[in-house]
Design an enzyme around this catalytic site. Structure first.
Site, PDB file in Angstrom:
ATOM      1  N   SER A   1     125.276  89.559  83.866  1.00 44.22           N
ATOM      2  CA  SER A   1     125.842  91.003  84.039  1.00 44.22           C
ATOM      3  C   SER A   1     127.197  90.893  84.678  1.00 44.22           C
ATOM      4  O   SER A   1     128.305  91.591  84.164  1.00 44.22           O
ATOM      5  CB  SER A   1     124.895  91.838  84.408  1.00 44.22           C
ATOM      6  OG  SER A   1     123.791  91.982  83.398  1.00 44.22           O
TER       7      SER A   1
ATOM      8  N   ARG B   1     131.294  91.308  83.225  1.00 46.15           N
ATOM      9  CA  ARG B   1     132.005  92.392  83.666  1.00 46.15           C
ATOM     10  C   ARG B   1     133.350  91.809  84.564  1.00 46.15           C
ATOM     11  O   ARG B   1     134.160  92.502  84.361  1.00 46.15           O
ATOM     12  CB  ARG B   1     131.226  93.366  84.659  1.00 46.15           C
ATOM     13  CG  ARG B   1     130.376  94.276  83.937  1.00 46.15           C
ATOM     14  CD  ARG B   1     129.219  94.753  84.696  1.00 46.15           C
ATOM     15  NE  ARG B   1     128.181  95.518  84.351  1.00 46.15           N
ATOM     16  CZ  ARG B   1     127.377  95.583  83.208  1.00 46.15           C
ATOM     17  NH1 ARG B   1     127.105  94.086  83.033  1.00 46.15           N
ATOM     18  NH2 ARG B   1     126.786  96.334  82.626  1.00 46.15           N
TER      19      ARG B   1
ATOM     20  N   GLY C   1     124.178  91.833  73.312  1.00 49.83           N
ATOM     21  CA  GLY C   1     124.400  93.437  73.545  1.00 49.83           C
ATOM     22  C   GLY C   1     125.398  93.973  74.468  1.00 49.83           C
ATOM     23  O   GLY C   1     126.170  94.982  74.208  1.00 49.83           O
TER      24      GLY C   1
ATOM     25  N   ARG D   1     120.493  95.837  66.326  1.00 46.12           N
ATOM     26  CA  ARG D   1     120.474  96.441  67.677  1.00 46.12           C
ATOM     27  C   ARG D   1     121.159  97.906  67.399  1.00 46.12           C
ATOM     28  O   ARG D   1     122.194  98.024  67.211  1.00 46.12           O
ATOM     29  CB  ARG D   1     120.960  95.662  68.907  1.00 46.12           C
ATOM     30  CG  ARG D   1     119.817  94.651  68.936  1.00 46.12           C
ATOM     31  CD  ARG D   1     120.228  93.502  70.177  1.00 46.12           C
ATOM     32  NE  ARG D   1     119.999  94.248  71.510  1.00 46.12           N
ATOM     33  CZ  ARG D   1     120.359  93.539  72.557  1.00 46.12           C
ATOM     34  NH1 ARG D   1     120.824  92.655  72.748  1.00 46.12           N
ATOM     35  NH2 ARG D   1     120.072  94.418  73.542  1.00 46.12           N
TER      36      ARG D   1
ATOM     37  N   SER E   1     119.965 103.172  80.605  1.00 45.02           N
ATOM     38  CA  SER E   1     120.612 101.832  80.040  1.00 45.02           C
ATOM     39  C   SER E   1     122.077 101.714  80.999  1.00 45.02           C
ATOM     40  O   SER E   1     123.009 102.508  80.712  1.00 45.02           O
ATOM     41  CB  SER E   1     120.784 101.972  78.730  1.00 45.02           C
ATOM     42  OG  SER E   1     122.154 101.345  78.263  1.00 45.02           O
TER      43      SER E   1
ATOM     44  N   ASP F   1     114.579  93.121  82.087  1.00 42.50           N
ATOM     45  CA  ASP F   1     114.638  91.796  81.517  1.00 42.50           C
ATOM     46  C   ASP F   1     113.611  90.780  81.716  1.00 42.50           C
ATOM     47  O   ASP F   1     113.431  89.732  81.409  1.00 42.50           O
ATOM     48  CB  ASP F   1     116.029  91.391  81.742  1.00 42.50           C
ATOM     49  CG  ASP F   1     117.102  92.010  81.025  1.00 42.50           C
ATOM     50  OD1 ASP F   1     116.860  92.905  80.140  1.00 42.50           O
ATOM     51  OD2 ASP F   1     118.269  92.057  81.517  1.00 42.50           O
TER      52      ASP F   1
ATOM     53  N   LYS G   1     115.739  95.122  71.971  1.00 47.44           N
ATOM     54  CA  LYS G   1     116.256  93.846  72.764  1.00 47.44           C
ATOM     55  C   LYS G   1     116.602  92.929  71.871  1.00 47.44           C
ATOM     56  O   LYS G   1     116.690  93.276  70.536  1.00 47.44           O
ATOM     57  CB  LYS G   1     115.573  93.542  74.143  1.00 47.44           C
ATOM     58  CG  LYS G   1     115.216  94.290  75.318  1.00 47.44           C
ATOM     59  CD  LYS G   1     116.617  94.795  75.854  1.00 47.44           C
ATOM     60  CE  LYS G   1     116.192  95.862  76.956  1.00 47.44           C
ATOM     61  NZ  LYS G   1     117.489  96.321  77.660  1.00 47.44           N
TER      62      LYS G   1
ATOM     63  N   ARG H   1     110.333  92.884  71.994  1.00 48.81           N
ATOM     64  CA  ARG H   1     110.059  92.031  73.265  1.00 48.81           C
ATOM     65  C   ARG H   1     108.246  92.488  73.599  1.00 48.81           C
ATOM     66  O   ARG H   1     107.512  91.692  74.137  1.00 48.81           O
ATOM     67  CB  ARG H   1     110.694  91.956  74.422  1.00 48.81           C
ATOM     68  CG  ARG H   1     111.864  91.281  74.337  1.00 48.81           C
ATOM     69  CD  ARG H   1     112.752  91.036  75.615  1.00 48.81           C
ATOM     70  NE  ARG H   1     114.078  90.345  75.320  1.00 48.81           N
ATOM     71  CZ  ARG H   1     115.051  90.326  76.232  1.00 48.81           C
ATOM     72  NH1 ARG H   1     114.993  91.004  77.115  1.00 48.81           N
ATOM     73  NH2 ARG H   1     116.263  89.330  75.942  1.00 48.81           N
TER      74      ARG H   1
ATOM     75  N   ARG I   1     114.867  84.882  76.540  1.00 46.41           N
ATOM     76  CA  ARG I   1     113.813  85.278  77.538  1.00 46.41           C
ATOM     77  C   ARG I   1     112.537  84.799  76.946  1.00 46.41           C
ATOM     78  O   ARG I   1     111.643  84.579  77.745  1.00 46.41           O
ATOM     79  CB  ARG I   1     113.966  86.651  77.859  1.00 46.41           C
ATOM     80  CG  ARG I   1     115.302  87.023  78.519  1.00 46.41           C
ATOM     81  CD  ARG I   1     115.584  88.058  79.721  1.00 46.41           C
ATOM     82  NE  ARG I   1     116.861  88.305  80.091  1.00 46.41           N
ATOM     83  CZ  ARG I   1     117.748  87.588  80.512  1.00 46.41           C
ATOM     84  NH1 ARG I   1     117.245  86.479  81.124  1.00 46.41           N
ATOM     85  NH2 ARG I   1     118.933  87.789  80.961  1.00 46.41           N
TER      86      ARG I   1
HETATM   87  O1  SPQ Z   1     123.373  91.604  76.678  1.00 46.18           O
HETATM   88  P1  SPQ Z   1     122.005  91.795  76.024  1.00 46.18           P
HETATM   89  O2  SPQ Z   1     121.819  91.110  74.706  1.00 46.18           O
HETATM   90  O3  SPQ Z   1     121.595  93.278  75.945  1.00 46.18           O
HETATM   91  O4  SPQ Z   1     121.007  91.310  77.321  1.00 46.18           O
HETATM   92  C1  SPQ Z   1     119.830  91.673  78.020  1.00 46.18           C
HETATM   93  C2  SPQ Z   1     119.027  90.307  78.358  1.00 46.18           C
HETATM   94  O5  SPQ Z   1     117.825  90.264  78.251  1.00 46.18           O
HETATM   95  O6  SPQ Z   1     119.691  89.458  78.703  1.00 46.18           O
HETATM   96  C3  SPQ Z   1     118.874  92.600  77.122  1.00 46.18           C
HETATM   97  F1  SPQ Z   1     118.458  92.091  76.065  1.00 46.18           F
HETATM   98  O7  SPQ Z   1     120.408  92.394  79.154  1.00 46.18           O
HETATM   99  C4  SPQ Z   1     120.717  93.419  79.140  1.00 46.18           C
HETATM  100  C5  SPQ Z   1     119.751  94.575  79.951  1.00 46.18           C
HETATM  101  O8  SPQ Z   1     118.845  94.487  79.307  1.00 46.18           O
HETATM  102  C6  SPQ Z   1     122.106  93.395  79.902  1.00 46.18           C
HETATM  103  C7  SPQ Z   1     122.464  94.773  80.571  1.00 46.18           C
HETATM  104  C8  SPQ Z   1     123.758  94.714  81.180  1.00 46.18           C
HETATM  105  O9  SPQ Z   1     124.439  93.799  81.668  1.00 46.18           O
HETATM  106  O10 SPQ Z   1     124.492  95.728  81.222  1.00 46.18           O
HETATM  107  C9  SPQ Z   1     121.768  95.857  80.679  1.00 46.18           C
HETATM  108  C10 SPQ Z   1     120.397  96.145  80.111  1.00 46.18           C
HETATM  109  O11 SPQ Z   1     120.315  96.592  79.039  1.00 46.18           O
HETATM  110  P2  SPQ Z   1     120.443  98.261  78.691  1.00 46.18           P
HETATM  111  O12 SPQ Z   1     120.170  98.357  77.119  1.00 46.18           O
HETATM  112  O13 SPQ Z   1     119.230  98.715  79.633  1.00 46.18           O
HETATM  113  O14 SPQ Z   1     121.700  98.824  79.351  1.00 46.18           O
END
Ligand code: SPQ
Length: 421
Positions: free
Chosen positions: A20, A24, A91, A119, A160, A308, A335, A339, A381
């Site tokens: 994350s 960023r 995502g 997604r 989120s 996660d 996800k 999952r 994961r």
């Molecule tokens: O980036 P991506 O594919 O969504 O990755 C995941 C992961 O398991 O690595 C989720 F599938 O992490 C997200 C996390 O679940 C990463 C993230 C972020 O960096 O802001 C936030 C979370 O998602 P969300 O939908 O809760 O905002």
């Protein structure tokens, strides 16, 4: 791939940089004035997708191992890409880009792999459209017509960090004030990094206010190890007899440490040492020793703090005595794969007593399990969680796809088997 079994797990491991924060750092570094030096960058497939997208928009980004140099173009300096932007399996890249691209003075389109195309993007396109954004489609490919935005006061329907961040990033460009109201606290790396870069951002409990920002100033980012990657070793160390594993330099931002709270609640022996702060993020070395675990209930506002990690927490539950209930975790369904379904289907193959519920699962642990031929559904994961599960199963287990681990942890199998040497 046959999952090799290790007979002991002792020693120290340094997991790669936080996914994350790495995303960023590249995104905000690209939008900042000046040079952002990133150390400890995660060279996983998802973060490389982010780099690729920003290079296509004219940002000069140099990658040298875990050191990345981003020569920022400034908030208004991105260039129209020649082609559709491709976000792979990520995502985070897809959703955060929506917030930035909505406000540019050029049009763009985004798509990703088969998983990304399934997604939901409506969760970001809807609030962004309330700000004036013009985005076609609620699933990739998305077609974005750059336009002028205005601030909104938005109560989030889901917890989120991606939705929150997309709105905050759009808010940097929007006229007036943008307020995002969270229902539960999600990871706050964006807020911390934007604050350090001089954005006009204010956090008050669950409410974040961002005002039109003229420029961001580049800061250097030292990315700590990813607690979501450390999670596999935390569970391994807790469930495998005679283990002692130290995971060094792990990010322990309180919005991410739900797994530590849950494992401790289950009876795990976990200690945090060398607590320090680096670029606003808390960092520690985590030591886990084997212990007898007991079942627990996981739900409510802890869920965004460990979302996660739930697949590997489910592995801990398999080896814990009694019942573990995971609830309020519907988000797991959207996800990289569903999952909840994936964990239940694969764990069932091992003879585990596990039941799918609408918002999670119930596991009756503490019984012997056997190996199986596992499917990962292309989900990193799942691949890593099933590798931990297989260690304590009788007989052989296989994985249909181990390569998908490279999305967040390219050296996972090397690090894992080194512990057993
Ligand atoms: O980036 P991506 O594919 O969504 O990755 C995941 C992961 O398991 O690595 C989720 F599938 O992490 C997200 C996390 O679940 C990463 C993230 C972020 O960096 O802001 C936030 C979370 O998602 P969300 O939908 O809760 O905002």
């Amino acid at each position: 791939m046959v999952i090799k079994k290790i007979s002991k797990s002792n020693g120290s491991v340094k997991v790669p940089g936080d996914k994350s924060i790495s995303h960023r750092a590249v995104m905000l570094g690209s939008l900042a004035d000046g040079i952002t030096e990133i150390t400890g960058f995660l060279k996983g497939a998802d973060c490389l997708s982010t780099i690729d997208c920003f290079r296509k928009m004219g940002v000069d980004i140099n990658v040298n191992g875990e050191n990345v140099t981003v020569k920022g173009n400034g908030l208004k300096g991105l260039k129209k890409p020649q082609d559709m932007l491709y976000t792979g399996n990520s995502g985070t890249t897809t959703r955060l880009l929506c917030g930035i691209l909505s406000a540019q003075d050029f049009d763009t389109s985004i798509t990703g792999d088969a998983s990304i195309q399934k997604r939901p993007m409506g969760r970001v396109t809807k609030p962004l459209s309330l700000m004036g954004a013009k985005i076609e489609n609620e699933y990739c490919p998305l077609y974005i017509t750059g336009t002028k935005l205005h601030g909104i006061d938005y109560k989030m329907p889901v917890a989120s960090a991606q939705v929150k961040t997309a709105i905050i990033l759009a808010g940097l460009y929007a006229e007036g004030e943008t307020i995002v109201r969270e229902i539960e606290k999600s990871r706050d790396h964006t807020e911390l990094m934007l604050g350090a870069m001089g954005a006009d951002i204010d956090v008050n409990g669950l409410d974040i206010t961002v005002k039109t920002t003229k420029n961001l100033s580049a800061v250097n980012v030292d990315v700590p190890g990813d607690i979501s990657s450390a999670a596999f070793f935390m569970v391994l160390g807790a469930v495998m007899p005679n283990s002692e594993i130290t995971i060094t330099n792990v990010g322990v931002n309180p919005t991410r440490t739900g797994i530590i709270d849950v494992l401790k609640d289950m009876g795990a022996d976990i200690t945090l040492e060398n607590m320090r702060t680096s670029a606003g993020e808390s960092v520690a070395d985590i030591t886990v020793r084997s212990s007898s675990l007991k079942g627990t209930t996981i739900g409510g506002d802890i869920i965004p703090r460990l979302i996660d990690e739930l697949p590997v927490i489910a592995v801990a539950a398999v080896f814990a005595d009694g019942e573990t209930v995971i609830k309020d975790a519907q988000e797991l369904k959207v996800k990289e794969t569903n999952r909840i379904r994936a964990v239940v289907d694969e764990f069932t193959k091992c003879g585990i007593d596990i039941t799918e519920t609408d918002d999670g699962m119930i596991i009756n642990g503490g019984k012997a399990i056997h190996g199986a031929d596992f499917k990962t559904y292309g989900d990193h994961r799942m691949a890593m969680s099933l590798t931990v599960l297989a260690q304590l199963a009788d007989g052989e287990s296989t994985l249909d796809d181990s390569d998908c681990a490279c999305v967040s942890y390219p050296t996972f199998f090397d690090d894992f088997y080194k512990l057993g040497e």
